[in-house]
Every structure is written in structure tokens, then in C-alpha cells.
Scaffold this active site. Structure first.
Site, short mmCIF file in Angstrom:
data_model
loop_
_atom_site.label_atom_id
_atom_site.label_comp_id
_atom_site.label_asym_id
_atom_site.label_seq_id
_atom_site.Cartn_x
_atom_site.Cartn_y
_atom_site.Cartn_z
N LYS A 192 28.57 32.67 37.29
CA LYS A 192 28.52 31.13 38.35
C LYS A 192 27.11 30.56 38.05
O LYS A 192 26.35 30.59 38.97
CB LYS A 192 28.94 31.63 39.87
CG LYS A 192 30.30 32.07 40.14
CD LYS A 192 31.30 31.01 40.19
CE LYS A 192 30.96 30.13 41.19
NZ LYS A 192 31.93 29.10 41.13
N ASP A 225 35.12 31.75 38.54
CA ASP A 225 36.36 31.30 39.17
C ASP A 225 37.28 30.71 38.28
O ASP A 225 38.53 31.07 38.21
CB ASP A 225 36.04 30.23 40.31
CG ASP A 225 34.99 29.19 39.87
OD1 ASP A 225 34.67 29.17 38.66
OD2 ASP A 225 34.96 28.06 40.70
N ASP A 249 34.79 43.60 38.64
CA ASP A 249 35.77 44.34 39.62
C ASP A 249 36.84 43.59 39.82
O ASP A 249 38.11 43.80 39.90
CB ASP A 249 34.87 44.64 40.77
CG ASP A 249 35.72 45.45 41.86
OD1 ASP A 249 36.50 46.62 41.21
OD2 ASP A 249 35.93 45.41 42.83
N ASP A 253 40.96 43.50 38.05
CA ASP A 253 42.20 43.84 38.95
C ASP A 253 43.17 42.64 38.57
O ASP A 253 44.57 43.00 38.47
CB ASP A 253 41.93 43.82 40.35
CG ASP A 253 41.85 45.28 41.05
OD1 ASP A 253 41.27 45.96 40.22
OD2 ASP A 253 41.87 45.41 42.01
C1 IPM Z 1 36.87 50.00 40.62
C2 IPM Z 1 36.85 50.31 42.07
C3 IPM Z 1 35.69 50.78 42.57
C4 IPM Z 1 34.43 49.72 42.36
C5 IPM Z 1 35.45 51.37 43.97
C6 IPM Z 1 36.35 52.52 44.08
C7 IPM Z 1 33.83 51.79 44.28
O1 IPM Z 1 37.37 49.16 42.65
O2 IPM Z 1 36.28 50.97 39.79
O3 IPM Z 1 37.24 49.07 40.26
O4 IPM Z 1 34.46 48.74 43.08
O5 IPM Z 1 33.87 49.57 41.33
MG MG Z 2 37.80 47.67 41.39
#
Ligand code: IPM
Ligand code: MG
Length: 368
Positions: A192, A225, A249, A253
């Protein structure tokens, strides 16, 4: 010469169940491919807290430093929600990452053809997807100081610090460029820089590393973003994405769901080379401990199995054996074997965790 060593830390929740399947596969490679590892097993996370009052003992930390690779299941669960922050299960994982200095977290998001209809996005957007997110893992807002909850003007203030040094950005950028060289030779860096000084520095350093040593790689920059938006709009535009700890992170996801299920995604966390030339390394599925389904034989072991495949490739230089294992997973999916997370609403009876593992082993046998 002694066998390469593996430390297995199954952890909490579904960790032990999925790891049991990986152990079957490790045994298969020993019996059928002559690939023998010295395997030891220990505790991390809530189960370590229950026994020792800490999510990671110094003994296990030292073991992790001394082996060739660590394979971790998952940590955490609702039973530990009220624990003090310093002894939460996640602190065990973060300590491993930090003390082993595992700065490059590789999170591939690949959409297996047999699963293209499981994504929440349309098939043609995700079919054939093959991207790699490289997330910085040892710095940024996860570790920056000052941090804490303090009193200020009669109220509490929560503080975390986003902090990156040039050398921290430099080394993770190199990891991303090196990977891109073996792929489609394209890197997109996300930060960012429009609102954060750390983002401005990030962009400058990534560009400088590129210009000095990786002119053969196509480098683009994107605000994180927008990166999240582009990942769901047109994910196939990316090859390698490099980004910081917190954005990585979140974005990983997002990328996970493109592939149909979080139960599919492996990861490798790599550090500097050790004396034997192998990188410091920890491999873990991206999914968490999934306490809602733990202990019921419902978990999909594929993410953990594919994490072992990454270990074969990145720690033990066995890319051919990794491909063999990945091919077996692909075969099982093509054959229609489905754990509960991979069932469409109408589907029949899902395969259990151990049935998934057995099917993978059968596919390995069939392709010997
Ligand atoms: C990941 C998980 C971890 C993180 C947690 C469990 C600490 O979300 O490996 O992505 O935030 O890095
Ligand atoms: Mg994670």
C-alpha cells in the site's frame, strides 16, 4: 550417510488426523521408493500447552532447528481462546517461524481440473489456475515493535507496528524472482505505497532488486486492495505474487477459495540454507485446526499431503517424487473421490480422512 530427518508436529484439531495420512504416505515412499526419513514426532500448540504450559518447549524448538525439515499440522482451538496472548497455541507457530527465520512463505494456489466447479467463482475464471503467493513471514506487523495494549489519556490503545528493513524486503523479493524464473517469469508485488511508508520502501527495494539482478523477469506493482479485487476478478493474470506478512495472510486465504476448498492448499516456509545446503524449512497446510470437524474423520488430508510433496521438492530435491505424489492426488480427484469439503450439495457419502489417504496410496501403487 544418515537418512534425512523430519520432525512431525501434528498439533491440534484436525492436525493429528491429516498427519496420520501423511505418515502412511511417508511409509509408502520408504517401502516403495527407497526414500527413508528419520521421523520424530512432538507437540506444538494447544496440546503442548496442556502438557507443558507452553505452546512450544525449548526442546522442541531446538529439535526443529536441528532437523532437515519440519512438517506441521495445525494449531489452535476454542479451548484456548481465553489463554493469555503469550501462551496461545498460535504463539508456538510464530516462534518456529521467527526463530528458524523462515522469511519466505510459499503458498501455491492451483485449481485441479476435477475441482473447477467447486470454486465460488465460475469455472472458466479458475480452471487451470496456477499461481504462487510468496508471503514475507518473519517481520511486518506480526512482529514489529512497539506492540501491545497501553493506557493513554485514560483509555486503552492497541498498537502494532508495520516495519520492514531493506534487507528483509530484498531477500523475500529474491525468493519470489527465483521462483518466477522456474515458472512463467512474472512477479506482481503488492503493498500500500499510496498510504504507507513501509509500502513505498517495499516497492523501491523490490524494483531495485529486479533491475540489478532479474531483468529477465516481468515485474509489476499493485496496491494490495486492488490485488485482492484482481484475485477474484481475473486470478489467471498472475504468476508469482510477492507481498508482506499481513497482506499475504489475507491474500492467500482469498486465493485459497479460488481452488475450491481450503482443504487443498499446502505451504512451504523457507529460510536461509543450512550447512548441508538445504534451506531451513517448515511445511504446513494453509487450513487451520478446524475444531468444528476435529476428531470425526471428516477432514481432507490433501493440503497436508501436498505440503509433504513440497518438502520433497524444496528440501530434498526430489521434484520427480513430488510430482509423483501430486499426480496421485490429481488422479484421486479425477476418480471422483471426495472428502466432505469437496462434496456438492447433492453428492453421496463423502470419503473419510483415512479413505482419502488410502485412495492416494492406491493411486501411487497404480502408477509405479
Ligand atoms: C496462517 C495463519 C496464521 C497466520 C495463524 C494461525 C497465526 O492464519 O498461517 O495463515 O496468521 O499467519
Ligand atoms: Mg492465515
Amino acid at each position: 550417510m544418515s537418512n534425512p530427518s523430519l520432525l512431525i508436529l501434528p498439533g491440534d484439531g484436525i492436525g493429528p488426523e491429516v498427519m496420520a495420512e501423511v505418515r502412511k504416505i511417508i511409509d509408502w515412499f520408504a517401502d516403495r521408493r527407497g526414500l527413508v526419513f528419520d521421523v520424530s514426532e512432538d507437540l506444538v500448540g494447544g496440546c503442548s500447552y496442556d502438557k507443558h504450559g507452553t505452546p512450544l518447549t525449548d526442546e522442541v524448538m531446538a529439535k526443529a532447528q536441528s532437523v532437515d525439515a519440519v512438517l506441521l499440522g495445525a494449531v489452535g482451538g476454542p479451548a484456548y481462546d481465553d489463554l493469555d496472548f503469550s501462551v496461545k497455541p498460535e504463539r508456538g507457530l510464530l516462534r518456529l517461524r521467527k526463530e528458524m527465520d523462515l522469511f519466505a512463505n510459499l503458498r501455491p494456489a492451483q485449481c485441479f481440473d476435477a475441482l473447477a466447479d467447486f470454486s465460488s467463482l465460475k469455472r472458466d475464471i479458475v480452471a487451470g489456475l496456477d499461481i504462487m503467493i510468496v508471503r514475507e513471514l518473519t517481520s511486518g506487523s506480526y512482529f514489529g515493535e512497539p506492540r501491545g495494549i497501553f493506557e493513554e489519556n485514560g483509555e486503552r490503545v492497541g498498537i502494532n507496528t508495520q516495519r520492514y528493513t531493506e534487507s528483509e524486503i530484498d531477500r523475500v523479493a529474491r525468493a519470489a524472482f527465483d521462483l518466477a524464473r522456474k515458472r512463467d517469469k512474472r512477479v506482481c508485488s503488492m503493498e500500500k505505497a499510496n498510504v504507507m511508508e513501509s509500502g513505498i520502501l517495499w516497492r523501491e527495494v523490490v524494483q531495485a532488486v529486479h533491475d540489478a539482478d532479474y531483468p529477465d523477469i516481468e515485474l509489476t506493482h499493485m496496491y494490495a486492495d486492488n490485488g485482492g479485487m484482481q484475485l477474484v476478478r481475473n486470478p489467471k493474470q498472475f504468476d508469482v505474487i510477492v507481498t508482506d506478512n499481513l497482506f499475504g495472510d489475507l491474500l492467500s486465504d482469498v486465493a485459497a477459495m479460488l481452488t475450491g476448498s481450503l482443504g487443498m492448499l499446502p505451504s512451504a516456509s523457507l529460510g536461509a540454507p543450512m550447512e548441508n545446503g538445504r534451506p531451513k524449512a517448515l511445511y504446513e497446510p494453509v487450513h487451520g485446526s478446524a475444531p468444528d470437524i476435529a476428531g470425526q474423520g471428516k477432514a481432507n488430508p490433501i493440503a497436508c499431503v501436498l505440503s509433504f510433496a513440497m518438502a520433497l521438492r524444496y528440501s530434498f530435491d526430489k521434484g520427480d517424487e513430488a510430482a509423483r505424489l501430486e499426480g496421485a492426488v490429481e488422479q484421486v480427484l479425477a476418480d471422483g473421490v471426495r472428502s466432505a469439503d469437496l462434496m456438492q450439495a447433492e453428492g453421496g457419502k463423502p470419503a473419510s480422512t483415512s479413505e482419502m489417504g488410502d485412495a492416494i496410496i492406491a493411486a501411487l501403487e497404480n502408477n509405479l
